[in-house]
Design a protein around this motif. Structure first.
Motif, PDB file in Angstrom:
ATOM      1  N   GLN A  42      29.687  -4.256   5.561  1.00  0.00           N
ATOM      2  CA  GLN A  42      29.896  -4.924   4.288  1.00  0.00           C
ATOM      3  C   GLN A  42      31.098  -5.858   4.319  1.00  0.00           C
ATOM      4  OE1 GLN A  42      27.882  -4.986   1.676  1.00  0.00           O
ATOM      5  NE2 GLN A  42      26.445  -3.700   2.835  1.00  0.00           N
ATOM      6  N   ARG A  80      22.905 -12.016   1.740  1.00  0.00           N
ATOM      7  CA  ARG A  80      24.308 -11.893   1.377  1.00  0.00           C
ATOM      8  C   ARG A  80      24.919 -13.261   1.090  1.00  0.00           C
ATOM      9  NH1 ARG A  80      27.018  -7.913   5.743  1.00  0.00           N
ATOM     10  NH2 ARG A  80      28.839  -8.739   4.645  1.00  0.00           N
ATOM     11  N   ASP A  81      26.104 -13.260   0.504  1.00  0.00           N
ATOM     12  CA  ASP A  81      26.772 -14.516   0.169  1.00  0.00           C
ATOM     13  C   ASP A  81      26.941 -15.382   1.412  1.00  0.00           C
ATOM     14  OD1 ASP A  81      26.919 -13.651  -2.411  1.00  0.00           O
ATOM     15  OD2 ASP A  81      28.987 -12.938  -2.278  1.00  0.00           O
TER      16      ASP A  81
END
Length: 942
Positions: A42, A80-81
């Motif tokens: 993450q 994801r970003d």
């Protein structure tokens, strides 16, 4: 190893260690390791995780369970970003096609992006497949919802035009181009199409969204539904998406629901320069594309019938939303909710009467630009005219006569009467504008214009025709028709002519004003000419009769002219060019006689010169269709560009022409013979040989070498800031490679660098391509090539195998072996089919070929070359065995070996004809008595 490389290596080791522990057999350590692995994944950026996970999932690095988990994590990274862009750039940086010296040879313009990525078409296709395929851990709806904002942001172009084209390709082809994801209401449509469409029409939504952003359109109070920046953003995204790929079907699906909003924006009255640039121009471009690729001209009728459109209404004709101009000086436009109060025709005319003139002029100019065919304009005009006449009212009211009391008429009466009255006014104005602007085009079909004039005369029987402002236009159109060489009174409709004569007679009796007297004089002359038209021309006028075939030629000429205009018009977007190719293909399939074959071949070649690979497939298809009727001209055109004697084309361009030539040869099949086959074969052998010399290429190589030497000298003396930045830039995967992998990459780079021509010789890729095409020619029709070309191709291949053993010539040797295999296969197939070629392989030739192939199979450094050589050796052995037996076409009288028969050998007949003979075998047949006259005889032969 620097700090960045050390960090990447540490990340891989940490992932492998935590993955083995988190999914390992030790349950005591498993929970803690899972938390650490999750935290590591993450907090690490996708750009760092992508190369690390790709290294970690290589076979043998981790157990299978850990590898499956890493693959799943890798597949989810784009959601994801910044994950989409990182994924795209990682694929562009590691894809093999991105490391070629001539990266543009793949057909896609290269561009350095973040981390030095290069965009090639092969890498783009791989990235599209990855992003358009939802991972197993998520649904298609959630997946597209996660990546849509990132792709749409790239579509805006703020990160560069190249990435905007990439995003358009992924969205248009990978997602919206697939029925399962791109159909209205499908997950891809909801995530990508609806956000763009709702920014222009907020009522368009296939999804049942009930989030906080949903606005109730039924509110009485005016509320901003779509701000000005969202409208600009939606228009820009739609324009980039549609103009970046040639998908007419997707273009129609996207633009059909928003035609009227696009018209309202494109024809905005008194638009400022900023408004024109941000709103009107993009909307007008989209509208032009839609109208050009529409299969029927009546697609423009909704605009004609809604000339003053400014917002949407529900099924009860109650306003839902409307465009509104801001008070600022920038000319901003936003969408507001319209109060549920019906505006009748009188109010609209009073408030927007001044908009009718400019909007009608804009519409006529738009139709003139997109409807290049006279028949299309005539169809729009007649459709509008028939609609105008279809309202059967005792009296048609003019704009001055429309008075609707607000207090005395209810909404239903207003809706029933007022809207029709407004439609009459708008349709009448557009009719007049069309008649004034296109009188010659409207008179292209006499029956149409006569019906038009007769209908107007019958409808305006209560109006002084000579004083009506449309009378001069009608008389002018009628004059064009009845004075044309092809007009014959006898073939015109009698009832229509009677109406016209009555109308002309009434105009001829008018007097008073100057306009009335002038119209009366013209009407008298036309009436007199119309009555005696056939007598004036005499019987020779019957020669002007148009047959069915000539009428078809006229239609084909119009279609051909429209197709050429779509293809060659400057700035024509890809969907329009694709529609032009569709029209050309239809004419070719119908064997139309109007086609200009030389001009069409030149035009197709010019299109194949461009880097639009998705258009190139359509062009190659047209080349194959043209080759059916014109094989010599087609192959000559392709050969000229493929050989490129003037040395003006890039390698990728020549390879595209080679692909077209290959498909043309396959299409010709058995008719690939004679002069065409000789011309193609000779050119291919010359291109594939080592004798080719290209002086312009040699001069270019010398210049490039001098530049490399100068750059190396500068580095020795001291690099500047830019050079230092380049030296500090390191490939994102280089630090993660083992020594063996790094050595292999160095070899690959050496091979790729060696593909370019040296000292002015032909490029290795072109030579390999020529051999591959020659192999196809041999397989398609070896008899058409003849003995000289076929044997010359085999000799050339053998010389390549023995005299060009360099590492970078591996692709050339592979093509040479494949050509030999094609030659053997062609001989075998001809023998089996009973075709006599007049040449073949002698025993000495077979021994020479086998000897060379055996040497190559044992000594070549290229693994594929070795395997190809072994395959051809096996095929030659089989060929030698098969030559001992007669071909199948000569052994039809023999019984199969499975049924007790044996193949015949020279000098001894073991299986003479056995008519009525009892046969025994694995599957016994019914026994029959053998007649005495057909009993077998055994003879001794020396």
């Amino acid at each position: 190893m620097d700090e960045a490389q050390e960090t990447r290596k540490t990340l891989v080791e940490s992932l492998v260690e935590l993955g083995n522990t988190a999914l390992g057999p030790d349950t005591a350590k498993r929970n803690g390791a899972q938390e650490q692995l999750s935290y590591l994944l993450q907090r690490t950026q996708p750009m760092a995780l992508l190369p690390a996970l790709n290294v970690a999932i290589q076979p043998g690095r981790v157990p299978e369970t850990v590898r499956v988990e890493f693959v799943s994590q890798l597949a989810m990274l784009p959601s994801r970003d910044d994950g989409v862009r990182d994924t795209l750039e990682f694929i562009f940086s590691v894809h093999p096609s991105s490391h070629q010296n001539d990266a543009a040879a793949a057909g896609w313009p290269i561009s350095p992006q973040k981390q030095g990525a290069q965009i090639t078409l092969e890498a783009l296709k791989m990235a599209t497949r990855l992003l358009a395929s939802p991972p197993a851990r998520t649904t298609a709806k959630d997946w597209f919802r996660g990546i849509a904002p990132q792709l749409l942001a790239l579509l805006d172009g703020r990160d560069g035009l190249e990435l905007a084209k990439v995003a358009a390709y992924v969205i248009g082809f990978g997602i919206l181009g697939r029925k399962s994801y791109g159909a209205p209401g499908a997950p891809g449509w909801i995530s990508f199409a609806e956000p763009m469409l709702r920014s222009i029409d907020p009522t368009l939504s296939q999804s049942a969204s009930h989030d906080d952003s949903t606005i109730d359109l039924r509110k009485n109070a005016t509320a901003v539904l779509v701000p000005e920046n969202k409208i600009i953003e939606g228009l820009r995204r739609l324009q980039t998406l549609i103009l970046s790929h040639p998908n007419p079907g997707l273009t129609r699906r996207l633009l059909h629901p928003i035609i009227l909003p696009l018209w309202a924006l494109s024809s905005w009255t008194n638009a400022s320069k900023s408004c024109e640039e941000n709103y009107s121009l993009p909307a007008r471009n989209l509208l032009k594309v839609y109208l050009k690729i529409s299969s029927s001209p009546d697609k423009a009728m909704p605009i004609v019938r809604n000339l003053l459109f400014n917002g949407s209404r529900d099924s009860g004709k109650q306003p839902q939303w409307q465009f509104q101009a801001a008070d600022d000086k920038q000319g901003s436009i936003y969408i507001v909710s319209a109060p549920g109060v019906f505006h009748h025709a009188g109010d609209i005319l009073q408030t927007r009467f001044n908009d009718i003139g400019p909007k009608s002029e804009t519409l006529v100019d738009l139709l003139a630009e997109v409807l290049t065919d006279d028949d299309d304009i005539s169809s729009v005009f007649l459709d509008l005219f028939n609609r105008w006449l279809s309202a059967k009212k005792p009296k048609r009211k003019t704009a001055k006569e429309i008075v609707i009391p607000k207090q005395e008429v209810d909404n239903e009466q207003i809706s029933e009467y007022g809207s029709d009255a407004l439609d009459d006014i708008l349709e009448g104005i557009i009719l007049q504008k069309l008649m004034e602007k296109f009188p010659e085009k409207l008179a292209g079909r006499p029956d149409h214009i006569l019906e038009l004039v007769g209908g107007l005369f019958s409808q305006l029987d209560e109006t002084p025709l000579a004083e009506d402002e449309t009378a001069p236009v009608l008389l002018s159109l009628l004059n064009l028709v009845i004075t044309s060489p092809g007009f014959q009174r006898a073939k015109a409709d009698g009832a229509t002519l009677q109406l016209i004569e009555e109308g002309l007679a009434r105009i001829g009796t008018a007097s008073g004003t100057e306009m009335a007297e002038e119209s009366a004089k013209t009407a008298k002359n036309l009436l007199l000419f119309l009555k005696f038209r056939d007598e004036i021309e005499g019987p020779m006028s019957t020669q002007s009769n148009i047959t069915a075939s000539s009428q078809q030629q006229i239609e084909d000429r119009k279609t051909y002219a429209l197709a050429i205009a779509y293809i060659t018009q400057a700035g024509s977007p890809p969907p329009v060019r694709s529609e032009g190719l569709n029209l050309c293909q239809g004419l070719i399939l119908s064997n139309s006689s109007v086609l200009d074959i030389p001009a069409l071949l030149i035009m197709m070649s010019s299109m194949l010169n461009e880097n639009e690979d998705y258009i190139n497939l359509r062009v190659i298809k047209i080349f194959t269709l043209l080759a059916n009727k014109h094989p010599k001209s087609t192959t000559k055109e392709l050969l000229d560009h493929y050989i490129d004697s003037s040395e003006t084309k890039r390698v990728d361009t020549r390879l595209r022409f080679g692909e077209a030539l290959l498909q043309v040869v396959q299409r010709l099949g058995a008719i690939f013979a004679g002069e065409t086959a000789q011309q193609v074969g000779q050119a291919l052998l010359e291109t594939a040989s080592r004798r080719g010399f290209r002086p312009k290429s040699e001069a270019k190589q010398a210049r490039e070498q001098r530049m490399r030497d100068l750059k190396a000298k500068r580095k020795q003396l001291g690099a500047d800031d830019n050079d230092e930045a380049e030296e500090q830039h390191i490939d994102i995967e280089d630090a993660l490679l083992t020594d063996e992998e790094r050595k292999r990459n160095e070899i690959l780079n050496t091979i790729v660098q060696g593909w370019g021509s040296k000292q002015g010789s032909e490029d290795v890729r072109i030579r390999a391509s020529a051999l591959s095409i020659m192999a196809t020619c041999i397989e398609v029709n070896i008899a058409g090539l003849g003995a000289n070309l076929a044997s010359g191709a085999v000799d050339l291949s053998l010389h390549i195998l023995t005299m060009e053993p360099e590492l970078e010539k591996g692709i050339l040797r592979r093509a040479a072996i494949v050509l030999i295999l094609s030659f053997v296969r062609a001989l075998y197939e001809a023998r089996e089919a009973g075709r006599r070629l007049g040449f073949g392989l002698t025993s000495q030739s077979q021994e020479d070929i086998l000897r060379i192939l055996q040497y190559v199979a044992g000594a070549d450094e290229d693994g594929l070359v070795k395997q190809h050589a072994l395959d051809v050796i096996e095929s030659l052995d089989n060929w030698q065995l098969a030559s001992l037996f007669p071909p199948a076409s000569e052994s039809t009288g023999m019984l199969p070996a499975a049924l007790g028969g044996l193949p015949s050998l020279a000098g001894l007949s073991l299986n003479p004809a056995r008519v009525g003979t009892a046969v025994t075998g694995p599957t016994p047949l019914a026994s029959q008595e053998i007649p005495a006259t057909t009993r077998p005889r055994i003879e001794e032969v020396e």
